[in-house]
Write a protein that holds these residues in place. Structure first.
Motif, PDB file in Angstrom:
ATOM      1  N   GLN A   3      47.799  90.219  43.614  1.00 28.51           N
ATOM      2  CA  GLN A   3      46.886  91.347  43.508  1.00 28.51           C
ATOM      3  C   GLN A   3      47.311  92.442  44.479  1.00 28.51           C
ATOM      4  O   GLN A   3      47.584  92.180  45.649  1.00 28.51           O
ATOM      5  CB  GLN A   3      45.461  90.902  43.814  1.00 28.51           C
ATOM      6  CG  GLN A   3      44.433  91.971  43.632  1.00 28.51           C
ATOM      7  CD  GLN A   3      43.011  91.443  43.789  1.00 28.51           C
ATOM      8  OE1 GLN A   3      42.809  90.299  44.185  1.00 28.51           O
ATOM      9  NE2 GLN A   3      42.041  92.266  43.486  1.00 28.51           N
ATOM     10  N   CYS A   4      47.368  93.666  43.956  1.00 27.04           N
ATOM     11  CA  CYS A   4      47.757  94.798  44.784  1.00 27.04           C
ATOM     12  C   CYS A   4      46.676  95.073  45.825  1.00 27.04           C
ATOM     13  O   CYS A   4      45.484  95.129  45.502  1.00 27.04           O
ATOM     14  CB  CYS A   4      47.977  96.042  43.915  1.00 27.04           C
ATOM     15  SG  CYS A   4      48.412  97.520  44.862  1.00 27.04           S
ATOM     16  N   CYS A  57      45.291  99.049  44.927  1.00 28.17           N
ATOM     17  CA  CYS A  57      44.536  99.411  43.714  1.00 28.17           C
ATOM     18  C   CYS A  57      43.903  98.214  43.004  1.00 28.17           C
ATOM     19  O   CYS A  57      43.283  98.375  41.959  1.00 28.17           O
ATOM     20  CB  CYS A  57      45.437 100.160  42.739  1.00 28.17           C
ATOM     21  SG  CYS A  57      46.692  99.128  41.958  1.00 28.17           S
ATOM     22  N   ASN A  58      44.082  97.014  43.530  1.00 33.10           N
ATOM     23  CA  ASN A  58      43.501  95.781  42.981  1.00 33.10           C
ATOM     24  C   ASN A  58      44.059  95.373  41.624  1.00 33.10           C
ATOM     25  O   ASN A  58      43.461  94.553  40.928  1.00 33.10           O
ATOM     26  CB  ASN A  58      41.977  95.867  42.898  1.00 33.10           C
ATOM     27  CG  ASN A  58      41.339  95.860  44.250  1.00 33.10           C
ATOM     28  OD1 ASN A  58      41.879  95.294  45.196  1.00 33.10           O
ATOM     29  ND2 ASN A  58      40.205  96.509  44.379  1.00 33.10           N
ATOM     30  N   LYS A  59      45.203  95.919  41.225  1.00 32.56           N
ATOM     31  CA  LYS A  59      45.832  95.481  39.975  1.00 32.56           C
ATOM     32  C   LYS A  59      46.279  94.034  40.132  1.00 32.56           C
ATOM     33  O   LYS A  59      46.787  93.633  41.166  1.00 32.56           O
ATOM     34  CB  LYS A  59      47.029  96.357  39.632  1.00 32.56           C
ATOM     35  CG  LYS A  59      47.709  95.930  38.359  1.00 32.56           C
ATOM     36  CD  LYS A  59      48.833  96.825  37.971  1.00 32.56           C
ATOM     37  CE  LYS A  59      49.439  96.304  36.670  1.00 32.56           C
ATOM     38  NZ  LYS A  59      50.418  97.201  36.141  1.00 32.56           N
ATOM     39  N   CYS A 118      50.274 103.816  41.190  1.00 35.62           N
ATOM     40  CA  CYS A 118      50.260 103.174  42.506  1.00 35.62           C
ATOM     41  C   CYS A 118      51.641 102.587  42.828  1.00 35.62           C
ATOM     42  O   CYS A 118      52.328 102.068  41.949  1.00 35.62           O
ATOM     43  CB  CYS A 118      49.212 102.064  42.519  1.00 35.62           C
ATOM     44  SG  CYS A 118      49.068 101.199  44.097  1.00 35.62           S
ATOM     45  N   HIS A 171      52.671  99.651  44.286  1.00 34.06           N
ATOM     46  CA  HIS A 171      51.960  98.405  44.561  1.00 34.06           C
ATOM     47  C   HIS A 171      52.489  97.666  45.786  1.00 34.06           C
ATOM     48  O   HIS A 171      53.682  97.622  46.048  1.00 34.06           O
ATOM     49  CB  HIS A 171      52.050  97.479  43.348  1.00 34.06           C
ATOM     50  CG  HIS A 171      51.508  98.094  42.096  1.00 34.06           C
ATOM     51  ND1 HIS A 171      50.193  98.411  41.935  1.00 34.06           N
ATOM     52  CD2 HIS A 171      52.121  98.470  40.951  1.00 34.06           C
ATOM     53  CE1 HIS A 171      50.006  98.944  40.738  1.00 34.06           C
ATOM     54  NE2 HIS A 171      51.170  98.995  40.123  1.00 34.06           N
ATOM     55  N   GLN A 184      46.104 102.841  38.659  1.00 34.12           N
ATOM     56  CA  GLN A 184      46.935 101.648  38.787  1.00 34.12           C
ATOM     57  C   GLN A 184      48.360 101.893  38.295  1.00 34.12           C
ATOM     58  O   GLN A 184      49.300 101.307  38.823  1.00 34.12           O
ATOM     59  CB  GLN A 184      46.292 100.480  38.042  1.00 34.12           C
ATOM     60  CG  GLN A 184      45.067  99.960  38.753  1.00 34.12           C
ATOM     61  CD  GLN A 184      44.382  98.829  38.034  1.00 34.12           C
ATOM     62  OE1 GLN A 184      44.520  98.662  36.816  1.00 34.12           O
ATOM     63  NE2 GLN A 184      43.620  98.041  38.772  1.00 34.12           N
ATOM     64  N   GLN A 185      48.549 102.777  37.320  1.00 35.97           N
ATOM     65  CA  GLN A 185      49.898 103.079  36.838  1.00 35.97           C
ATOM     66  C   GLN A 185      50.681 103.897  37.856  1.00 35.97           C
ATOM     67  O   GLN A 185      51.901 103.791  37.945  1.00 35.97           O
ATOM     68  CB  GLN A 185      49.836 103.837  35.512  1.00 35.97           C
ATOM     69  CG  GLN A 185      49.483 102.968  34.345  1.00 35.97           C
ATOM     70  CD  GLN A 185      49.392 103.748  33.037  1.00 35.97           C
ATOM     71  OE1 GLN A 185      49.293 104.967  33.032  1.00 35.97           O
ATOM     72  NE2 GLN A 185      49.404 103.032  31.927  1.00 35.97           N
ATOM     73  N   LEU A 208      40.797 104.387  36.146  1.00 37.22           N
ATOM     74  CA  LEU A 208      41.318 103.219  36.851  1.00 37.22           C
ATOM     75  C   LEU A 208      42.719 102.886  36.372  1.00 37.22           C
ATOM     76  O   LEU A 208      43.615 102.611  37.182  1.00 37.22           O
ATOM     77  CB  LEU A 208      40.392 102.018  36.642  1.00 37.22           C
ATOM     78  CG  LEU A 208      40.859 100.697  37.245  1.00 37.22           C
ATOM     79  CD1 LEU A 208      40.962 100.808  38.757  1.00 37.22           C
ATOM     80  CD2 LEU A 208      39.923  99.582  36.850  1.00 37.22           C
ATOM     81  N   LYS A 209      42.947 102.923  35.071  1.00 35.35           N
ATOM     82  CA  LYS A 209      44.266 102.639  34.512  1.00 35.35           C
ATOM     83  C   LYS A 209      45.295 103.643  35.021  1.00 35.35           C
ATOM     84  O   LYS A 209      46.410 103.270  35.388  1.00 35.35           O
ATOM     85  CB  LYS A 209      44.199 102.660  32.984  1.00 35.35           C
ATOM     86  CG  LYS A 209      45.449 102.195  32.316  1.00 35.35           C
ATOM     87  CD  LYS A 209      45.251 102.109  30.812  1.00 35.35           C
ATOM     88  CE  LYS A 209      46.509 101.592  30.146  1.00 35.35           C
ATOM     89  NZ  LYS A 209      46.332 101.449  28.701  1.00 35.35           N
TER      90      LYS A 209
END
Length: 56
Positions: free
Chosen positions: A44-45, A48-50, A31, A33, A28-29, A24-25
């Motif tokens: 919130q993205c 990716c929901n970051k 993506c 966003h 998200q890195q 997941l990390k």
């Protein structure tokens, strides 16, 4: 159920959870966003929901 079997299952699940958190990390890195503006305290993205906190 024996205690040893339960402990082994817990350790297996912890390992699987750590792997999922790492993936997941990475996602998200990497993506690009696209943040929504629905809340004034965080964004919130959409992809990716970051979450980025805007106010503490």
């Amino acid at each position: 159920m024996k205690v040893e079997k339960m402990e082994a299952e817990i350790n297996q699940l912890k390992s699987h959870l750590a792997l999922l958190e790492k993936r997941l990390k990475e996602i998200q890195q990497n993506c690009d966003h696209h943040f929504s503006k629905s809340n004034p305290y965080y964004e919130q993205c959409i992809k990716c929901n970051k979450v980025n906190v805007l106010y503490y």
